[in-house]
Design a protein around this motif. Sequence first.
Motif, PDB file in Angstrom:
ATOM      1  N   GLU A 243      50.249  19.481 -40.791  1.00 37.34           N
ATOM      2  CA  GLU A 243      51.574  19.915 -41.227  1.00 37.34           C
ATOM      3  C   GLU A 243      52.091  20.968 -40.256  1.00 37.34           C
ATOM      4  O   GLU A 243      51.362  21.900 -39.896  1.00 37.34           O
TER       5      GLU A 243
ATOM      6  N   SER B  86      62.944  14.692 -32.851  1.00 37.67           N
ATOM      7  CA  SER B  86      61.836  13.914 -33.412  1.00 37.67           C
ATOM      8  C   SER B  86      60.527  14.541 -32.983  1.00 37.67           C
ATOM      9  O   SER B  86      60.488  15.389 -32.075  1.00 37.67           O
ATOM     10  N   ALA B  87      59.431  14.132 -33.630  1.00 33.18           N
ATOM     11  CA  ALA B  87      58.119  14.698 -33.331  1.00 33.18           C
ATOM     12  C   ALA B  87      57.065  13.609 -33.408  1.00 33.18           C
ATOM     13  O   ALA B  87      57.184  12.655 -34.191  1.00 33.18           O
ATOM     14  N   GLN B  88      56.020  13.750 -32.592  1.00 36.10           N
ATOM     15  CA  GLN B  88      54.894  12.831 -32.636  1.00 36.10           C
ATOM     16  C   GLN B  88      53.677  13.457 -31.954  1.00 36.10           C
ATOM     17  O   GLN B  88      53.789  14.386 -31.162  1.00 36.10           O
TER      18      GLN B  88
ATOM     19  N   LYS C  21      58.582  10.467 -35.526  1.00 34.81           N
ATOM     20  CA  LYS C  21      59.288  10.666 -36.787  1.00 34.81           C
ATOM     21  C   LYS C  21      60.555  11.477 -36.525  1.00 34.81           C
ATOM     22  O   LYS C  21      60.504  12.542 -35.904  1.00 34.81           O
TER      23      LYS C  21
ATOM     24  N   LEU D 255      63.325  14.001 -37.202  1.00 37.15           N
ATOM     25  CA  LEU D 255      63.497  15.192 -38.039  1.00 37.15           C
ATOM     26  C   LEU D 255      64.916  15.291 -38.573  1.00 37.15           C
ATOM     27  O   LEU D 255      65.131  15.660 -39.731  1.00 37.15           O
TER      28      LEU D 255
ATOM     29  N   TYR E 281      62.445  22.318 -40.686  1.00 37.23           N
ATOM     30  CA  TYR E 281      62.037  20.964 -41.065  1.00 37.23           C
ATOM     31  C   TYR E 281      60.512  20.898 -41.054  1.00 37.23           C
ATOM     32  O   TYR E 281      59.849  21.559 -40.256  1.00 37.23           O
TER      33      TYR E 281
ATOM     34  N   TYR F   7      57.149  18.662 -40.578  1.00 36.07           N
ATOM     35  CA  TYR F   7      56.582  17.442 -39.993  1.00 36.07           C
ATOM     36  C   TYR F   7      55.147  17.302 -40.472  1.00 36.07           C
ATOM     37  O   TYR F   7      54.370  18.268 -40.453  1.00 36.07           O
TER      38      TYR F   7
ATOM     39  N   GLU G 294      51.695  14.463 -40.454  1.00 36.90           N
ATOM     40  CA  GLU G 294      51.138  13.225 -39.907  1.00 36.90           C
ATOM     41  C   GLU G 294      49.626  13.267 -40.041  1.00 36.90           C
ATOM     42  O   GLU G 294      49.003  14.329 -39.920  1.00 36.90           O
TER      43      GLU G 294
ATOM     44  N   ILE H 110      57.641  17.852 -29.737  1.00 34.91           N
ATOM     45  CA  ILE H 110      58.937  17.781 -30.413  1.00 34.91           C
ATOM     46  C   ILE H 110      59.993  17.555 -29.342  1.00 34.91           C
ATOM     47  O   ILE H 110      60.114  18.337 -28.399  1.00 34.91           O
TER      48      ILE H 110
END
Length: 395
Positions: free
Chosen positions: A30, A55-57, A105, A107, A121, A123, A125, A148
């Motif tokens: 998280e 977005s984030a990954q 994903k 955001l 926000y 995130y 995963e 990000i």
Amino acid sequence: MYHVTFEAKMIEVVASMARGPVFLAGELMECLITFTNPMSHLSTSATSEMLAWASAQIHCQFHASESRVALPSQGNKQDVQAESNTVLIPSRGERGQCVLDTPPKILFCDLRLDPGESKTYSYSEIVPIDGPPSFRGQAVKYVYKLTIGCQRVNSPIKLLRVPFRVLVLQGMPEPPFQHDEEVSPSNPFLEEEEASRRDARPLERALDMLMVTTSRRCPHMFNITNMRGKVAKFCIFKTVYRLGEDIIGTFNFSEGDIPCLQYSVSLQNEEEIQQQYQRRPGQVISVTGHGRHMESCLHTASSHFSLPIPLNVTPGFSTDIVMLRWRLHFEFVTAREPMEPPTVLQNQSEVTVWAGAEHVDVDTFSWDLPIKILPTNPALASYMSHFSGTNSITI
């Protein structure tokens, strides 16, 4: 003459991992990501700021030493993002190969921030369970990062990377009874506790199994000998450990036939490149030390050592490219001839000083004892991590 100043437009982006920068594979990560317009609403040039999207990954970057590892050719594969600033590739500009990434994903889209306003926000995963652990060896490196990506309208993508560490449980035995909750007698007074056990997260189950595996004590006895005879008897209480534990062993020299002058014990790992990826046939295995205990033991009946396992080392693992093993490396210095112990007369009142022999013919020999090192609770490992779990950029 008039001077006109323009205050640069900017948005501050801060990413902070909620529970620290170390995770167990399969655990839920998280991260809170905050976007702030730092301009004060009292400023004469304060305006709202806009971001098109973010977005984030997660991705894992692999790098190998060209002098030690022969990787298959990548062909003419090109970096798409090198030619386009509108395509998000989390590993852009990084050395090596991206060997694992999660789906990105989103955001948000079209974020507007008024002067002084912030938006946060969350995130989350699952850290992939089929990836390698974080590792910085002499021949290969596996590095994990949360990336990000943010973009203003008609502007290139900006990347914020937060490095973190991943621990992987490899070689763990299966639980002896996987469905014990269903057949164990229920306690009507502990319904909430039993319900929480049934809903336990995979991390808690893995940690429970890890504690059980590394808590089992089964003394192992070894007779230490060389070509001239028996030197000592060695005892170690277990051979499976977790990060942060102390390795304790004892020596009994009273049963030896050969005098031992000195011994040392080192905690070492062996980094071996798999045969099909070795740069040269019969390539030497890389050995790295992580602590050493040395002691003089002439005329000593017994001795012991304690070697701590650092929290920041990588537990043993194996991938298709590299294998990491752990061992205790022993070195002994023994005398070729018997050594007479000092004599102390009974009821002697004066202090006697014993001087050792000026010249002793010695033999030296070594011995390696394989051990297994497993991960520990990632929250504990976070205290000794060189990662902060937080990073920021201004766009």
